[in-house]
Design a protein around this motif. Structure first.
Motif, mmCIF file in Angstrom:
data_model
loop_
_atom_site.group_PDB
_atom_site.id
_atom_site.type_symbol
_atom_site.label_atom_id
_atom_site.label_comp_id
_atom_site.label_asym_id
_atom_site.label_seq_id
_atom_site.Cartn_x
_atom_site.Cartn_y
_atom_site.Cartn_z
ATOM 1 N N PRO A 203 0.839 -1.198 0.000
ATOM 2 C CA PRO A 203 0.000 0.000 0.000
ATOM 3 C C PRO A 203 0.874 1.248 0.000
ATOM 4 N N ALA A 204 0.343 2.364 -0.445
ATOM 5 C CA ALA A 204 1.101 3.614 -0.464
ATOM 6 C C ALA A 204 0.179 4.787 -0.165
ATOM 7 N N SER A 205 0.676 5.727 0.641
ATOM 8 C CA SER A 205 0.013 7.021 0.792
ATOM 9 C C SER A 205 0.283 7.841 -0.463
ATOM 10 N N VAL A 206 -0.509 8.876 -0.696
ATOM 11 C CA VAL A 206 -0.285 9.772 -1.836
ATOM 12 C C VAL A 206 -0.016 11.176 -1.322
ATOM 13 N N VAL A 207 1.143 11.717 -1.686
ATOM 14 C CA VAL A 207 1.472 13.118 -1.447
ATOM 15 C C VAL A 207 1.987 13.668 -2.766
ATOM 16 N N ASN A 208 1.197 14.514 -3.396
ATOM 17 C CA ASN A 208 1.605 15.068 -4.686
ATOM 18 C C ASN A 208 2.849 15.928 -4.528
ATOM 19 N N PRO A 209 3.733 15.944 -5.515
ATOM 20 C CA PRO A 209 4.985 16.694 -5.399
ATOM 21 C C PRO A 209 4.756 18.202 -5.384
ATOM 22 N N PRO A 210 5.754 18.946 -4.911
ATOM 23 C CA PRO A 210 5.613 20.405 -4.820
ATOM 24 C C PRO A 210 5.719 21.071 -6.184
ATOM 25 N N VAL A 211 4.906 22.079 -6.380
ATOM 26 C CA VAL A 211 4.947 22.867 -7.623
ATOM 27 C C VAL A 211 5.115 24.334 -7.244
ATOM 28 N N ARG A 212 5.967 25.026 -7.967
ATOM 29 C CA ARG A 212 6.269 26.436 -7.652
ATOM 30 C C ARG A 212 5.114 27.344 -8.093
ATOM 31 N N VAL A 213 3.978 27.160 -7.469
ATOM 32 C CA VAL A 213 2.802 27.914 -7.911
ATOM 33 C C VAL A 213 2.955 29.410 -7.670
ATOM 34 N N ALA A 214 3.770 29.813 -6.695
ATOM 35 C CA ALA A 214 3.969 31.243 -6.456
ATOM 36 C C ALA A 214 4.763 31.897 -7.580
ATOM 37 N N ARG A 215 5.528 31.094 -8.310
ATOM 38 C CA ARG A 215 6.339 31.630 -9.412
ATOM 39 C C ARG A 215 5.486 31.905 -10.645
ATOM 40 N N PHE A 216 4.344 31.255 -10.741
ATOM 41 C CA PHE A 216 3.494 31.358 -11.926
ATOM 42 C C PHE A 216 2.127 31.916 -11.533
ATOM 43 N N ALA A 217 1.664 32.901 -12.262
ATOM 44 C CA ALA A 217 0.387 33.544 -11.937
ATOM 45 C C ALA A 217 -0.200 34.166 -13.203
ATOM 46 N N PRO A 218 -1.517 34.336 -13.254
ATOM 47 C CA PRO A 218 -2.131 35.021 -14.397
ATOM 48 C C PRO A 218 -1.695 36.479 -14.450
ATOM 49 N N ASP A 219 -1.741 37.044 -15.626
ATOM 50 C CA ASP A 219 -1.503 38.477 -15.805
ATOM 51 C C ASP A 219 -2.740 39.062 -16.491
ATOM 52 N N PRO A 220 -3.564 39.811 -15.757
ATOM 53 C CA PRO A 220 -4.809 40.339 -16.334
ATOM 54 C C PRO A 220 -4.591 41.241 -17.541
ATOM 55 N N SER A 221 -3.375 41.775 -17.678
ATOM 56 C CA SER A 221 -3.113 42.670 -18.812
ATOM 57 C C SER A 221 -2.829 41.911 -20.104
ATOM 58 N N ILE A 222 -2.646 40.598 -20.007
ATOM 59 C CA ILE A 222 -2.324 39.775 -21.175
ATOM 60 C C ILE A 222 -3.568 39.020 -21.613
ATOM 61 N N GLU A 223 -3.909 39.147 -22.883
ATOM 62 C CA GLU A 223 -5.069 38.433 -23.415
ATOM 63 C C GLU A 223 -4.656 37.071 -23.950
ATOM 64 N N ARG A 224 -5.520 36.098 -23.769
ATOM 65 C CA ARG A 224 -5.291 34.774 -24.322
ATOM 66 C C ARG A 224 -5.290 34.843 -25.848
ATOM 67 N N GLU A 225 -4.397 34.080 -26.467
ATOM 68 C CA GLU A 225 -4.295 34.064 -27.926
ATOM 69 C C GLU A 225 -4.852 32.751 -28.470
ATOM 70 N N ASP A 226 -4.780 32.586 -29.779
ATOM 71 C CA ASP A 226 -5.492 31.469 -30.410
ATOM 72 C C ASP A 226 -4.602 30.247 -30.646
ATOM 73 N N PHE A 227 -3.643 29.990 -29.759
ATOM 74 C CA PHE A 227 -2.799 28.804 -29.916
ATOM 75 C C PHE A 227 -2.886 27.911 -28.683
ATOM 76 N N PHE A 228 -2.680 26.624 -28.906
ATOM 77 C CA PHE A 228 -2.535 25.653 -27.829
ATOM 78 C C PHE A 228 -1.045 25.426 -27.594
ATOM 79 N N LEU A 229 -0.710 24.972 -26.399
ATOM 80 C CA LEU A 229 0.702 24.862 -26.005
ATOM 81 C C LEU A 229 1.029 23.438 -25.573
ATOM 82 N N PHE A 230 2.160 22.938 -26.062
ATOM 83 C CA PHE A 230 2.799 21.757 -25.487
ATOM 84 C C PHE A 230 4.132 22.223 -24.918
ATOM 85 N N ALA A 231 4.383 21.941 -23.636
ATOM 86 C CA ALA A 231 5.634 22.355 -23.002
ATOM 87 C C ALA A 231 6.249 21.162 -22.285
#
Length: 392
Positions: A203-231
């Motif tokens: 058996p195993a417990s589940v603890v999802n790994p840490p993600v630097r969510v503070a480093r990434f945030a929306p920018d209201p001044s930037i509009e979404r464009e018409d492309f999809f992204l693979f990164a």
């Protein structure tokens, strides 16, 4: 009551990625704890120390005898590092058959209250080097050892297949030998916990790994464009080929951000709707997350850091409904699941999802709030509690 004496063990420090970021959070959780790895590269360990908030001149106070230990001495390697350096640090792969023996010979003895192991191939062999409870944080049992289809995609030819088959037999045998010696197993996703159950019988417990969510945030001044992204890295198991084929079928724009050995083959199959930007620093990645319509995740990931980073920027994620995406992508909230299946079925599913995509159905603030549940602070609290309950 004195702080627990913790030792940390990691597979290797040859490049810095998601599993190394987990170790950096371990180092923040138990400051000064020594970190053992059979193979190290100074460039990777330097990045690790920086990520852990240390510099070579700082000191730690966590392990026995480690009072005022310089940070540069916290990471301890074995003779395999010297062999790796002698070969010009070009590839660690030829040294992997020797890794189990190196882990079993680590100087852990009986000096610690617990040993925390970061495992994805051989690291649980450290359980034979100590009488202390061993808590294994499992990024995954070695998928190339247990999953023949995964191994075939990663092998890169008949010779590679033969090498991986032999190495896989060694990894399976060693994982099964070490499993009964583990005090507790922590999986980085429910999918990995299922593999631990099916392949190790534990058996195993589940603890999802840490993600630097503070480093990434929306920018209201930037509009979404018409492309999809693979990164991400352009390697077979991440399936960028399916993203490209689906974009062609749907007639939509796709941006590929990342580098790797698969790029030339991918460029040969791509049409004019696909743009390759290559590997890029965080600021470019952030910009792409903030501008894309949605991120694509066509491969089955053990967890998947990139989708959570994109969600932290308010971008929805279209992911194959398997693996770590089942932990991170909430249909109708942070994205959608494309049904798993064979390559043709997954390609059709992504093409349909992109063609029918409605950005108005998602709200950036709601997506970001969901992403925040994967923060490093949450990870450190949960892993510290598990280790405390399993220490002697």
């Amino acid at each position: 009551m004195s702080a627990p004496r913790i030792a940390l063990v990691h597979e290797r420090f040859t490049e810095y990625g998601g599993s190394e970021a987990v170790v950096a959070e371990f180092m923040k959780t138990w400051p000064g704890a020594p970190v053992f790895a059979p193979i190290t590269d100074p460039r990777c360990t330097r990045t690790l120390l920086e990520a852990a908030g240390l510099s070579p001149g700082t000191s730690g106070t966590g392990g026995p005898g480690a009072l005022s230990t310089p940070a540069s001495e916290l990471v301890r390697d074995t003779w395999l590092s010297r062999a790796y350096a002698a070969g010009g640090r070009r590839s660690h792969a030829p040294l992997l058959p020797f890794a189990p023996r190196a882990f079993r010979a680590l100087p852990l003895d009986n000096a610690y209250d617990a040993v925390v192991v970061s495992h994805h191939a051989f690291a649980t062999q450290a359980a034979f080097a100590t009488a202390a409870p061993v808590i294994a944080y499992v990024h995954s049992p070695a998928r190339w050892a247990w999953d023949s289809a995964f191994r075939a995609r990663e092998a890169g030819g008949r010779a590679g297949q033969a090498v991986l088959t032999g190495l896989g037999a060694l990894a399976r045998r060693n994982e099964l030998r070490a499993a009964p010696r583990l005090a507790h197993v922590v999986a980085n996703s429910q999918a990995v916990a299922d593999r631990v159950r099916d392949w190790w019988g534990l058996p195993a417990s589940v603890v999802n790994p840490p993600v630097r969510v503070a480093r990434f945030a929306p920018d209201p001044s930037i509009e979404r464009e018409d492309f999809f992204l693979f990164a991400g890295r352009l390697v077979p198991y991440k399936r960028p080929d399916l993203a490209i084929a689906a974009a062609q079928r749907a007639g939509v724009r796709l941006v590929i951000l990342g580098g790797g050995r698969y790029r030339q083959q991918l460029e040969a199959m791509a049409g004019p709707e696909t743009t390759f930007l290559g590997a890029a620093p965080d600021d470019v990645l952030l910009d792409m997350y903030q501008r894309c319509r949605a991120l694509l995740m066509p491969g089955v990931e053990d967890f998947g850091i990139v989708p959570v980073e994109a969600m932290a920027c308010g971008a929805p994620v279209l992911a194959v409904g398997a693996g770590g995406a089942l932990d991170t992508v909430v249909p109708g909230i942070s994205g959608e699941h494309v049904p798993a299946g064979n390559d043709a079925e997954v390609t059709d599913g992504f093409a349909r999802a992109m063609r029918d995509f409605d950005p108005a159905a998602y709200h950036a603030d709601t997506i970001r709030k969901h992403a925040a549940t994967f923060s490093p602070e949450t990870f450190r609290t949960r892993i510290a509690d598990i280790v405390s309950r399993n220490s002697r």
